[in-house]
Design an enzyme around this catalytic site. Structure first.
Site, PDB file in Angstrom:
ATOM      1  CG  ASP A 102      -2.172   0.891   0.956  1.00 19.71           C
ATOM      2  OD1 ASP A 102      -2.505   1.147  -0.210  1.00 19.71           O
ATOM      3  OD2 ASP A 102      -2.770   1.331   1.939  1.00 19.71           O
ATOM      4  CB  CYS A 182     -13.931   8.161  -3.985  1.00 15.96           C
ATOM      5  SG  CYS A 182     -13.656   6.528  -3.252  1.00 15.96           S
ATOM      6  CB  CYS A 213     -18.101   0.290  -6.306  1.00 10.97           C
ATOM      7  SG  CYS A 213     -16.454   0.078  -5.608  1.00 10.97           S
TER       8      CYS A 213
END
Length: 282
Positions: A102, A182, A213
């Site tokens: 990440d 978002c 989503c």
């Protein structure tokens, strides 16, 4: 390096799939700062290994995203990748092997797709049937020469459009992806938010992350559960104002430091909880 040597190592760590790609294939997705950071970590980088680790443990009610309910995936994947890097270093002492999760300068999703892992989701996620898009990605950057490519790049998903249609902020309706709409990003964004973003957060059922989503994606209709106990036991599904109110930053880290939602500290969680409370009172 070859696939046969590494299959068992990645599988033992809980990876559903893994692959490799040339470092150079990722340069178009990296700005100058990212390239410089990658080269500082691994001079003469040549190859990137990528793995996908499932985390889905069921979809129970709560106000935290499914990915944030178990142990911090940075720690879990670090514990998977570090021993593999050590073994590779012992086998190939002339080369470097650098794990990343990440916070790496590498574009993990593009690396996974270039390595032929899963499908390219319209929502920008890596889809790995039968686990769907409920996977974490980890990388190993190395200057060891990349083996010949043994897979084609990942194909796109079926492009049904459900993720874009159901995105509560409309972040996926146009290209490129609008990160400022978002909800997953907004729940983690620090400081005072503009009124429009505050309204989006107040109406959003989660105080950290957004699973919309993913929940509407046909590939996630019946995802297989993770086999890693670190993502399926001791889950924190819900945070109340009382759970974070009054805690110092140190106390917060002591209590929740091994949770993914803790990396921003308590302030953003308190803000999001306050927005939810205000929404209820209006």
């Amino acid at each position: 390096m070859n696939r046969a040597d590494l299959n068992a190592r990645f599988a033992a760590g809980g990876a559903a799939d893994w692959g490799w790609t040339f470092y150079e294939s990722l340069l178009p997705y990296m700005d100058q700062a990212a390239q410089e950071k990658a080269q500082a970590l691994c001079p003469n980088a040549a190859c990137v290994l990528v793995c996908a680790v499932p985390y889905y443990a069921g979809d129970t009610p709560g106000n935290l995203s499914l990915y944030a309910r178990g142990r911090d995936y940075h720690l879990v994947l670090g514990e998977l990748l570090t021993p593999i890097c050590k073994e590779l270093q012992e086998k190939y002492p002339a080369y470097h092997f650098v794990p990343g999760v990440d916070s790496s300068p590498l574009p993990e999703r593009e690396a996974a797709w270039a390595a032929g892992i899963g499908l390219r989701g319209r929502n920008g996620l890596v889809i790995v049937p039968p686990y769907g898009s409920y996977v974490f990605l980890g990388t190993i950057l190395t200057d060891h020469p990349a083996p010949p490519t043994d897979r084609p790049p990942s194909p796109p998903c079926c492009n049904c459009g459900r993720c874009a249609a159901y995105c509560p902020g409309g972040a996926l309706r146009e290209h490129p992806f609008d990160v400022e709409r978002c909800l997953s990003h907004l729940t983690q964004k620090k400081g005072q938010l503009p009124p429009e973003q505050e309204a989006l957060l107040a109406a959003h059922p989660l105080i950290w992350g957004c699973d919309v989503c993913q929940r509407v994606c046909p590939y996630n209709a019946a995802p297989e559960h993770t086999k890693l106990s670190t993502f399926s036991t001791g889950l924190v599904e819900n945070l109340t104002p009382e759970a974070v109110e009054g805690l110092t930053n140190r106390q917060f880290r002591e209590q929740y430091g091994q949770r993914t939602f803790a990396w921003r500290g308590p302030a953003v969680l308190r803000r999001n909880l306050a927005l939810h409370q205000r929404q209820k009172e209006e």
